[in-house]
Design an enzyme around this catalytic site. Structure first.
Site, short mmCIF file in Angstrom:
data_model
loop_
_atom_site.label_atom_id
_atom_site.label_comp_id
_atom_site.label_asym_id
_atom_site.label_seq_id
_atom_site.Cartn_x
_atom_site.Cartn_y
_atom_site.Cartn_z
N SER A 140 0.87 -1.18 0.06
CA SER A 140 -0.06 -0.06 0.09
C SER A 140 0.81 1.39 -0.05
CB SER A 140 -0.88 0.01 1.14
OG SER A 140 -1.49 1.21 1.62
N TYR A 153 -1.78 -0.88 10.49
CA TYR A 153 -1.73 -0.66 8.90
C TYR A 153 -0.56 -0.20 8.35
CZ TYR A 153 -3.83 -0.88 4.20
OH TYR A 153 -4.03 -1.28 2.99
#
Length: 251
Positions: A140, A153
């Site tokens: 990501s 995350y």
């Protein structure tokens, strides 16, 4: 049918929705045989039925080492070998550092990072047996850019890139290892991520407008890049984290 992945056997995790589903569908359309991994039995079985005899679904939790071992064994049992591993499973683990429950931190790390180690550990001995083998990690832009209420995350995605680079060094030239780093892609995970903001719908629209291309990514955008990176067309690419974000990091 196109045949960029003809005679290739793949494992695709996170295959029951979003980017993972698009990647699995793309791989099968290009001639691959695919073991689909996910936790949702209904969605996974439906996708396997849709994709036909070249797809097999095995439900389970990627945070468990034994499930990852089973994925590899099923690939060998059903299709005879393993050439490609595409790892897409992930959760958000929303909450700031002081409020985030310890169990949610651990679960996010287990699914987003430890699972990559587990599946690679069991898959690499099989991948080493074949020419043109490849590992692809779906990371990501959160590996590079911080977002409010996403500490687990962001940390897990940054860790996934460090693991990718290390494995690229360790297992070259036999296995290529790369990562893709998507920006805002129109998936259920994006909408869940937006809940970290006061007005989620506005946050998603702002993300789209902030990209240089003024739109959200589509799962098929990510699948197209994934297909390239595991194909022979990318045979001189390894140890690379490739951003696909509509230009948002440059905005």
């Amino acid at each position: 049918m196109s045949t960029k992945l003809k005679h290739k056997v793949c494992i695709v995790t996170g295959a029951t929705s979003g980017m993972g589903k698009a990647i699995a569908t793309s791989f099968v359309s290009q001639g691959a045989q695919v073991v689909l991994s996910g936790r949702n039995e209904e969605r996974g079985s439906s996708l396997a039925k849709e994709l036909g005899e070249n797809a097999f679904f095995l439900s389970g939790d990627v945070s468990l080492p034994e499930y990852n071992d089973q994925l590899v064994k099923k690939a060998i049992e059903h299709f005879g070998k393993l050439d490609i591993v595409s790892m897409n499973a992930g959760i958000l683990g929303l909450g700031n550092v002081t409020d985030l429950p310890l169990e949610l931190w651990k679960n996010t790390m287990d699914i987003n990072l430890s699972s990559l180690f587990y599946l690679s550990k069991y898959a690499i001995p099989e991948l080493q047996k074949n020419e043109g083998s490849s590992i692809l990690i779906n990371a990501s832009i959160a590996a590079f850019k911080s977002f409010p209420n996403h500490p687990a995350y962001c940390a897990s995605k940054a860790g996934s890139l460090a693991l990718m680079r290390q494995m690229a060094v360790e297992y070259a030239p036999k296995i290529r290892v790369n990562a893709i780093c998507p920006g805002p892609v129109d998936t259920p995970l994006l909408w869940d991520s937006a809940k970290a903001f006061q007005e989620p719908k506005i946050a998603v629209q702002n993300a789209a407008n902030t990209t240089l291309l003024k739109r959200l990514g589509k799962p098929t955008d990510i699948a197209n890049l994934a297909l390239f990176l595991v194909s022979e067309e990318a045979s001189w690419i390894t140890g690379t984290a490739m951003t696909i974000d509509g230009g948002i990091l440059n905005a």
